[in-house]
Design a protein around this motif. Structure first.
Motif, PDB file in Angstrom:
ATOM      1  N   PHE A 109      -1.200  52.876  62.658  1.00 44.71           N
ATOM      2  CA  PHE A 109      -0.333  51.745  62.985  1.00 44.71           C
ATOM      3  C   PHE A 109      -0.452  51.395  64.463  1.00 44.71           C
ATOM      4  O   PHE A 109      -0.492  50.213  64.837  1.00 44.71           O
ATOM      5  N   LYS A 110      -0.525  52.410  65.330  1.00 42.82           N
ATOM      6  CA  LYS A 110      -0.647  52.157  66.759  1.00 42.82           C
ATOM      7  C   LYS A 110      -2.000  51.531  67.094  1.00 42.82           C
ATOM      8  O   LYS A 110      -2.082  50.602  67.910  1.00 42.82           O
ATOM      9  N   THR A 111      -3.067  52.046  66.486  1.00 47.30           N
ATOM     10  CA  THR A 111      -4.403  51.511  66.749  1.00 47.30           C
ATOM     11  C   THR A 111      -4.513  50.071  66.284  1.00 47.30           C
ATOM     12  O   THR A 111      -5.095  49.221  66.972  1.00 47.30           O
ATOM     13  N   THR A 112      -3.961  49.768  65.112  1.00 48.55           N
ATOM     14  CA  THR A 112      -3.996  48.399  64.604  1.00 48.55           C
ATOM     15  C   THR A 112      -3.172  47.476  65.488  1.00 48.55           C
ATOM     16  O   THR A 112      -3.554  46.318  65.733  1.00 48.55           O
ATOM     17  N   LEU A 113      -2.040  47.961  65.966  1.00 48.16           N
ATOM     18  CA  LEU A 113      -1.216  47.167  66.866  1.00 48.16           C
ATOM     19  C   LEU A 113      -2.006  46.775  68.118  1.00 48.16           C
ATOM     20  O   LEU A 113      -1.986  45.607  68.546  1.00 48.16           O
ATOM     21  N   ALA A 114      -2.723  47.723  68.688  1.00 46.23           N
ATOM     22  CA  ALA A 114      -3.545  47.422  69.866  1.00 46.23           C
ATOM     23  C   ALA A 114      -4.647  46.423  69.528  1.00 46.23           C
ATOM     24  O   ALA A 114      -4.934  45.503  70.311  1.00 46.23           O
ATOM     25  N   ALA A 115      -5.268  46.581  68.347  1.00 45.10           N
ATOM     26  CA  ALA A 115      -6.330  45.657  67.945  1.00 45.10           C
ATOM     27  C   ALA A 115      -5.778  44.260  67.719  1.00 45.10           C
ATOM     28  O   ALA A 115      -6.422  43.255  68.064  1.00 45.10           O
ATOM     29  N   LEU A 116      -4.594  44.174  67.156  1.00 44.23           N
ATOM     30  CA  LEU A 116      -3.977  42.868  66.916  1.00 44.23           C
ATOM     31  C   LEU A 116      -3.713  42.142  68.234  1.00 44.23           C
ATOM     32  O   LEU A 116      -3.927  40.929  68.348  1.00 44.23           O
TER      33      LEU A 116
ATOM     34  N   SER B 259      -3.082  55.314  53.411  1.00 43.83           N
ATOM     35  CA  SER B 259      -2.183  54.172  53.208  1.00 43.83           C
ATOM     36  C   SER B 259      -2.054  53.352  54.483  1.00 43.83           C
ATOM     37  O   SER B 259      -2.115  52.120  54.456  1.00 43.83           O
ATOM     38  N   ALA B 260      -1.890  54.026  55.623  1.00 45.89           N
ATOM     39  CA  ALA B 260      -1.744  53.296  56.889  1.00 45.89           C
ATOM     40  C   ALA B 260      -3.018  52.550  57.253  1.00 45.89           C
ATOM     41  O   ALA B 260      -2.958  51.452  57.834  1.00 45.89           O
ATOM     42  N   LEU B 261      -4.180  53.131  56.944  1.00 47.75           N
ATOM     43  CA  LEU B 261      -5.449  52.460  57.221  1.00 47.75           C
ATOM     44  C   LEU B 261      -5.552  51.115  56.515  1.00 47.75           C
ATOM     45  O   LEU B 261      -6.317  50.235  56.943  1.00 47.75           O
ATOM     46  N   LYS B 262      -4.804  50.939  55.430  1.00 51.79           N
ATOM     47  CA  LYS B 262      -4.847  49.694  54.672  1.00 51.79           C
ATOM     48  C   LYS B 262      -3.631  48.812  54.959  1.00 51.79           C
ATOM     49  O   LYS B 262      -3.752  47.593  55.146  1.00 51.79           O
TER      50      LYS B 262
ATOM     51  N   PRO C 123     -10.368  56.341  66.546  1.00 52.26           N
ATOM     52  CA  PRO C 123      -9.633  55.642  65.489  1.00 52.26           C
ATOM     53  C   PRO C 123      -9.788  54.127  65.524  1.00 52.26           C
ATOM     54  O   PRO C 123      -9.513  53.454  64.522  1.00 52.26           O
ATOM     55  N   ALA C 124     -10.236  53.578  66.657  1.00 50.01           N
ATOM     56  CA  ALA C 124     -10.459  52.133  66.730  1.00 50.01           C
ATOM     57  C   ALA C 124     -11.835  51.736  66.198  1.00 50.01           C
ATOM     58  O   ALA C 124     -12.097  50.547  65.983  1.00 50.01           O
ATOM     59  N   ALA C 125     -12.718  52.712  65.996  1.00 50.63           N
ATOM     60  CA  ALA C 125     -14.056  52.439  65.483  1.00 50.63           C
ATOM     61  C   ALA C 125     -14.017  52.345  63.959  1.00 50.63           C
ATOM     62  O   ALA C 125     -13.133  52.911  63.311  1.00 50.63           O
ATOM     63  N   PRO C 126     -14.979  51.644  63.361  1.00 52.99           N
ATOM     64  CA  PRO C 126     -14.963  51.489  61.894  1.00 52.99           C
ATOM     65  C   PRO C 126     -15.211  52.804  61.165  1.00 52.99           C
ATOM     66  O   PRO C 126     -16.099  53.575  61.541  1.00 52.99           O
TER      67      PRO C 126
ATOM     68  N   GLU D 246     -12.853  50.553  57.685  1.00 56.44           N
ATOM     69  CA  GLU D 246     -11.438  50.604  58.008  1.00 56.44           C
ATOM     70  C   GLU D 246     -11.256  51.051  59.449  1.00 56.44           C
ATOM     71  O   GLU D 246     -12.116  51.703  60.019  1.00 56.44           O
ATOM     72  N   GLY D 247     -10.114  50.685  60.028  1.00 57.91           N
ATOM     73  CA  GLY D 247      -9.788  51.103  61.387  1.00 57.91           C
ATOM     74  C   GLY D 247      -9.988  50.005  62.406  1.00 57.91           C
ATOM     75  O   GLY D 247     -11.021  49.319  62.413  1.00 57.91           O
ATOM     76  N   GLY D 248      -8.987  49.798  63.256  1.00 56.07           N
ATOM     77  CA  GLY D 248      -9.098  48.860  64.363  1.00 56.07           C
ATOM     78  C   GLY D 248      -9.425  47.451  63.924  1.00 56.07           C
ATOM     79  O   GLY D 248      -9.001  46.970  62.870  1.00 56.07           O
ATOM     80  N   GLU D 249     -10.206  46.762  64.752  1.00 55.53           N
ATOM     81  CA  GLU D 249     -10.564  45.370  64.471  1.00 55.53           C
ATOM     82  C   GLU D 249     -11.332  45.233  63.167  1.00 55.53           C
ATOM     83  O   GLU D 249     -11.117  44.292  62.389  1.00 55.53           O
ATOM     84  N   HIS D 250     -12.245  46.171  62.891  1.00 53.72           N
ATOM     85  CA  HIS D 250     -13.041  46.076  61.663  1.00 53.72           C
ATOM     86  C   HIS D 250     -12.153  46.206  60.430  1.00 53.72           C
ATOM     87  O   HIS D 250     -12.410  45.575  59.399  1.00 53.72           O
ATOM     88  N   GLY D 251     -11.116  47.024  60.507  1.00 56.94           N
ATOM     89  CA  GLY D 251     -10.185  47.120  59.403  1.00 56.94           C
ATOM     90  C   GLY D 251      -9.439  45.830  59.170  1.00 56.94           C
ATOM     91  O   GLY D 251      -9.179  45.437  58.014  1.00 56.94           O
TER      92      GLY D 251
END
Length: 489
Positions: free
Chosen positions: A125-132, A167-170, A454-457, A469-474
């Motif tokens: 969730f934190k990594t996706t937040l940063a990517a967003l 689940s969080a990865l999705k 965790p930000a890498a695919p 999955e993960g980061g921007e690629h996710g």
């Protein structure tokens, strides 16, 4: 030291909602009275029972997600950033509940549940937040604007081995880009998803944006895969189930993103410090009782150092503590189910029958553990790459060591696999390790023990799947691209 037995009870939210689904912003009763016991793999007794969903429950959840999409897809990036920030805060407050649910449902040692399983979901969730915050949903090409828009309703099917991680990865990227969600977690380990649904509820995820339907693959998974109002299926699990999902999804032309198995090769080159590398990497392989799709389960060493490698691996494995997950001293807990226990036993037997050298471990339960799905941590040496223990994903605490004569043969053996999820390579010469890594046919390679970013695919080649999955690629997995020609603005 064991944790206080009084704290071994399920989180209250699980006991309250185990037989309910979360649909359209509220906990709802299922359409069927059918239930399924959730077995504690350490005791072989039920710890809870969940309701089994039907196609009617899927229809209700998908309808709610479809209605919610009209509004949620139009929210601003700032609104979705604020939502993910609330999710992170709510998740941080519930870490102990998550860890307890994971320990009881799938047997993760409490230290693993607290230090790895629960934090894994929070991290995504934190990594996706940063990517967003860094992602550009629009790009300009002259007078053309490229818009990245949410694909629609996402059906998410997740496995039992890292329930919060998967689940969080999705969920995180789907929410980040404006998709709505129907989640079907594994029926083998479904309890932590109830805690997660409660976290999302507490964080104020709008009604219908996130929906949870429990159930099995042939019923709920199939209904999601075939549903005409699902726009993408994101699946993590076995090759058999993944193929079934893809076939069922074909008639509705929905996108299917898959992450499946692995049989990752760990190449230890001839100039590497064998003791240092093996003590480091063998330890990683046995985390989560070997139940990780990206575990380095095939270690490739120079053939003339096979005996030395086997002795080092055995020295580490023999000091592992196999025991009750509630004991803080436990390194290796039980496998998740009787089915998995039987499969691992059968594969250990196959290695012995094929002529691999059994260095330590073997069939049967560890001494003193007559109840629970415990497996003896096992090391095979002198294996060949055509043996089942080298080709099939064992998903247990079983390591296979294979010899090679030169670097070219090591790479050939590593790539001779139906899978291509992860790989590892170690050398005293970093540039040499890099060059070998570039020749490995896998989606990820760890060079000289480097941790994953965790930000890498995250994803693989061949039968390991076709998604990332993960980061921007996710996030991109849940986006469509629209071209606006002549957009003079």
């Amino acid at each position: 030291m064991s944790i206080d037995t009084a704290s071994l009870a399920l989180p209250r939210v699980v006991t309250e909602h185990a037989r309910q689904f979360f649909i359209d912003g509220r906990w709802t009763e299922p359409s069927s009275s059918a239930t399924l016991d959730v077995i504690n793999p350490a005791t072989e007794t039920p710890v809870a029972a969940i309701s089994l969903g039907t196609a009617a429950d899927v229809d209700a959840a998908v309808a709610a997600a479809k209605r919610a999409f009209d509004t949620f897809s139009q929210t601003s990036v700032e609104e979705r950033i604020a939502l993910l920030e609330r999710v992170v805060a709510a998740y941080e407050d519930r870490m102990d509940e998550i860890a307890m649910a994971v320990m009881l449902e799938m047997g993760a040692p409490i230290s693993v549940a607290r230090q790895r399983q629960a934090p894994a979901g929070l991290g995504h969730f934190k990594t996706t937040l940063a990517a967003l915050k860094a992602f550009s949903f629009e790009q300009t090409m002259g007078t053309t604007t490229l818009r990245h828009e949410p694909i629609g309703v996402a059906g998410l099917i997740t496995p039992w081995n890292w329930p919060l991680n998967q689940s969080a990865l999705k969920i995180a990227p789907a929410l980040a880009v404006g998709c709505t969600i129907v989640l079907k977690p594994s029926e083998v380990a479904p309890l932590s998803s109830i805690v997660l649904a409660s976290i999302l509820e507490d964080a104020g995820v709008p009604a219908g944006v996130f929906n949870l339907v429990q159930g099995d693959g042939p019923t709920v998974g199939a209904a999601l895969s075939e549903h005409p109002d699902i726009d993408i299926i994101s699946f993590t699990g076995s090759n058999r189930a993944g193929a079934d999902v893809a076939r069922r999804a074909a008639d509705t032309f929905k996108r299917v993103s898959q992450e499946m198995g692995g049989k990752s090769a760990n190449i230890v080159l001839d100039d590497a410090d064998l003791e240092t590398v093996l003590m480091r990497d063998v330890a990683k392989m046995y985390v989560n009782s070997g139940q990780s799709c990206n575990a380095g389960t095939r270690i490739l060493v120079p053939r003339d150092r096979m005996d030395e490698a086997a002795a080092i691996a055995a020295r580490y494995v023999d000091q592992l503590v196999v025991g009750p997950p509630a004991d803080e001293a436990t390194n290796v807990g039980p496998l998740v189910s009787e089915i998995q226990f039987d499969r691992v036993q059968e594969l250990i037997e196959s290695g012995i029958a094929a002529g691999a050298t059994l260095v330590t471990g073997g069939t049967g339960r560890p001494e003193g553990l007559s109840t629970g799905f415990y497996v003896r941590p096992t090391v095979f040496a002198d294996a060949s790459n055509d043996m089942r223990i080298a080709r099939e994903e064992i998903f247990g605490p079983v390591l296979t060591i294979i010899g090679y004569d030169d670097e070219a043969e090591a790479v050939e053996i590593a790539n001779d696999s139906d899978y291509g999820l992860a790989g590892m390579v170690s050398s005293a010469d970093h540039d040499r390790a890099r060059q070998v890594a570039r020749r490995m046919r896998t989606g990820m390679v760890h060079i000289n023990g480097a941790s994953a970013n965790p930000a890498a695919p995250f994803g693989g080649y061949k039968k390991s799947g076709n998604g990332r999955e993960g980061g921007e690629h996710g996030m991109r997995e849940f986006l469509e691209v629209k071209s606006l020609f002549g957009d003079l603005s």
